[in-house]
Scaffold this motif. Sequence first.
Motif, PDB file in Angstrom:
ATOM      1  N   PHE A   1       0.831  -1.205   0.000  1.00  0.00           N
ATOM      2  CA  PHE A   1       0.000   0.000   0.000  1.00  0.00           C
ATOM      3  C   PHE A   1       0.861   1.249   0.000  1.00  0.00           C
ATOM      4  O   PHE A   1       0.676   2.163  -0.811  1.00  0.00           O
ATOM      5  CB  PHE A   1      -0.916  -0.020   1.222  1.00  0.00           C
ATOM      6  CG  PHE A   1      -1.551   1.305   1.522  1.00  0.00           C
ATOM      7  CD1 PHE A   1      -2.581   1.780   0.733  1.00  0.00           C
ATOM      8  CD2 PHE A   1      -1.107   2.072   2.581  1.00  0.00           C
ATOM      9  CE1 PHE A   1      -3.170   3.012   0.999  1.00  0.00           C
ATOM     10  CE2 PHE A   1      -1.683   3.295   2.856  1.00  0.00           C
ATOM     11  CZ  PHE A   1      -2.715   3.768   2.066  1.00  0.00           C
ATOM     12  N   PHE A   2       1.830   1.323   0.919  1.00  0.00           N
ATOM     13  CA  PHE A   2       2.655   2.517   1.021  1.00  0.00           C
ATOM     14  C   PHE A   2       3.511   2.736  -0.225  1.00  0.00           C
ATOM     15  O   PHE A   2       3.775   3.871  -0.617  1.00  0.00           O
ATOM     16  CB  PHE A   2       3.552   2.447   2.260  1.00  0.00           C
ATOM     17  CG  PHE A   2       2.812   2.715   3.540  1.00  0.00           C
ATOM     18  CD1 PHE A   2       2.069   3.866   3.698  1.00  0.00           C
ATOM     19  CD2 PHE A   2       2.854   1.812   4.590  1.00  0.00           C
ATOM     20  CE1 PHE A   2       1.378   4.121   4.871  1.00  0.00           C
ATOM     21  CE2 PHE A   2       2.174   2.055   5.766  1.00  0.00           C
ATOM     22  CZ  PHE A   2       1.439   3.216   5.908  1.00  0.00           C
ATOM     23  N   ARG A   3       3.924   1.651  -0.837  1.00  0.00           N
ATOM     24  CA  ARG A   3       4.777   1.768  -2.025  1.00  0.00           C
ATOM     25  C   ARG A   3       3.968   1.800  -3.317  1.00  0.00           C
ATOM     26  O   ARG A   3       4.519   1.976  -4.395  1.00  0.00           O
ATOM     27  CB  ARG A   3       5.763   0.592  -2.081  1.00  0.00           C
ATOM     28  CG  ARG A   3       6.782   0.590  -0.964  1.00  0.00           C
ATOM     29  CD  ARG A   3       7.684   1.815  -1.038  1.00  0.00           C
ATOM     30  NE  ARG A   3       8.453   1.807  -2.274  1.00  0.00           N
ATOM     31  CZ  ARG A   3       8.849   2.899  -2.927  1.00  0.00           C
ATOM     32  NH1 ARG A   3       8.499   4.084  -2.484  1.00  0.00           N
ATOM     33  NH2 ARG A   3       9.554   2.793  -4.026  1.00  0.00           N
TER      34      ARG A   3
ATOM     35  N   GLY B   1       9.675   9.009   7.402  1.00  0.00           N
ATOM     36  CA  GLY B   1      10.047   7.852   6.576  1.00  0.00           C
ATOM     37  C   GLY B   1       8.945   7.461   5.623  1.00  0.00           C
ATOM     38  O   GLY B   1       9.199   7.161   4.444  1.00  0.00           O
ATOM     39  N   ILE B   2       7.697   7.485   6.097  1.00  0.00           N
ATOM     40  CA  ILE B   2       6.560   7.186   5.234  1.00  0.00           C
ATOM     41  C   ILE B   2       6.470   8.207   4.107  1.00  0.00           C
ATOM     42  O   ILE B   2       6.224   7.861   2.945  1.00  0.00           O
ATOM     43  CB  ILE B   2       5.250   7.155   6.053  1.00  0.00           C
ATOM     44  CG1 ILE B   2       5.251   5.947   7.002  1.00  0.00           C
ATOM     45  CG2 ILE B   2       4.033   7.096   5.133  1.00  0.00           C
ATOM     46  CD1 ILE B   2       4.089   5.948   7.971  1.00  0.00           C
ATOM     47  N   ALA B   3       6.676   9.484   4.453  1.00  0.00           N
ATOM     48  CA  ALA B   3       6.615  10.543   3.436  1.00  0.00           C
ATOM     49  C   ALA B   3       7.682  10.356   2.363  1.00  0.00           C
ATOM     50  O   ALA B   3       7.457  10.667   1.198  1.00  0.00           O
ATOM     51  CB  ALA B   3       6.770  11.904   4.107  1.00  0.00           C
TER      52      ALA B   3
ATOM     53  N   TYR C   1      -1.280  12.105   0.103  1.00  0.00           N
ATOM     54  CA  TYR C   1      -1.734  12.395   1.451  1.00  0.00           C
ATOM     55  C   TYR C   1      -0.823  11.790   2.508  1.00  0.00           C
ATOM     56  O   TYR C   1      -0.982  12.059   3.706  1.00  0.00           O
ATOM     57  CB  TYR C   1      -3.176  11.906   1.672  1.00  0.00           C
ATOM     58  CG  TYR C   1      -3.413  10.473   1.313  1.00  0.00           C
ATOM     59  CD1 TYR C   1      -3.273   9.475   2.251  1.00  0.00           C
ATOM     60  CD2 TYR C   1      -3.765  10.120   0.021  1.00  0.00           C
ATOM     61  CE1 TYR C   1      -3.484   8.147   1.923  1.00  0.00           C
ATOM     62  CE2 TYR C   1      -3.976   8.802  -0.322  1.00  0.00           C
ATOM     63  CZ  TYR C   1      -3.844   7.820   0.635  1.00  0.00           C
ATOM     64  OH  TYR C   1      -4.041   6.508   0.284  1.00  0.00           O
ATOM     65  N   LEU C   2       0.140  10.976   2.114  1.00  0.00           N
ATOM     66  CA  LEU C   2       1.179  10.511   3.024  1.00  0.00           C
ATOM     67  C   LEU C   2       2.478  11.276   2.791  1.00  0.00           C
ATOM     68  O   LEU C   2       3.278  11.455   3.713  1.00  0.00           O
ATOM     69  CB  LEU C   2       1.432   9.012   2.815  1.00  0.00           C
ATOM     70  CG  LEU C   2       0.255   8.080   3.101  1.00  0.00           C
ATOM     71  CD1 LEU C   2       0.658   6.631   2.833  1.00  0.00           C
ATOM     72  CD2 LEU C   2      -0.241   8.237   4.523  1.00  0.00           C
TER      73      LEU C   2
END
Length: 406
Positions: free
Chosen positions: A92-94, A310-312, A319-320
């Motif tokens: 999801f994050f990637r 780190g997520i950003a 939105y991240l």
Amino acid sequence: MLRRIAALAVVSLALAVAAAPAARAQPSATPPDPRLAQQLPIIDLVTIGIGSLLWERHGHIALCVLYGDQRDRCYNYGIGDFHDPLAMVWGFFRANGAFWVDKSPPEEMLWIYKHTDRTIWHQPLPLTAEQKAKVIAKLEHDILPENSHYAYDHFWDNCTTRVRDVIDDAIGGQLARMTETTDDRTYRDLAREGFYGMEMPGGSRVMLLATDLAMGRATDRVPTYHERMFLPQYLREAVTKLWGVEPKVIYERRGPPQDADSPSGRVVFALVILVLTSPAWISRLIGHLQRTGLVLAVLPYVLLGTILTGIAVISPLPYLRWNELCLVLFPFDIILLFLPAAKRVAYARGRLVMLAAIFLLSLINVFKQPLLAPLLWPVIPLAVAGLWPAPIARVGQAGETKSAKA
């Protein structure tokens, strides 16, 4: 408590599957099969209410193609590997295709949602034969192995927006042209509503706090009526307004009703911050263990700020990626714990000026996220370090004197 909040802030966005939004599905290059048009199946929009589990909190949706025989199938764009949540969260994050579309017999799909006690509605769409054929062709195109996976986006590319775009492409963009007025709720507000009334004790507050921490400024704008259809209930509403097709209940939830409102969690968060930062000023007040008190007050928010930063960095999701909290919970504040007294005072004062500027920019809506409670977290220990510096300096001098005597 902090570990729980940080973990839930990361996991919540990835697991709120039914709440998500979508980038547009591309029109299929496969021409409609005229034989399908002649058979005139029913295209049925099925929406599912919220459930008890975290990833069920925003409802769900599917499109079913019903011939009235063994060929009946439902197409579900919300499939993910929940048996391997870490891989799913990372995907999801990637944005690397962690979700996919699958099809199954209606009775098989509906059994799942009845078993989890979620209300189910259906609306037969009054499409022409040509439009039905186009919908079926697109669904069959998407189900192919080379097309089935997609990069799930919590607001702009999810199960609901994919269904919305399949329908809209077939009807010539009528959904996109709907201009009904909406209220002033932002993407953040709409996402937070899904976590109201969670059955887990304290779950609502924790998850509402997680949305505040992990969701950046892109969610603080009001969606258009078309964009608002990233949630299943608003696509169901749009179908009713466009065609006058009232949703009919297939199954109604038997458990207690889900609450329509819930405490925001922001006041509780502010109180938690006061507790977490208390070692800084208590140790200053009593004149002992002042550096230890500063470590205990600074380290938790630095850790969370490092996670958010780190997520950003790793995520392409807007939105991240654009999270104003990264400037508030500043990872580089860790150096405050290692600087000598004079430089620590200078750094702390500089950061207080920066935080004051962020506060003023929030007042005039340049910064858009809910930052008031989070601002307290760094302000308190920085104020102790920068505006109450004398005892820290005396402790340092006393330490030097003892060393010299030794």
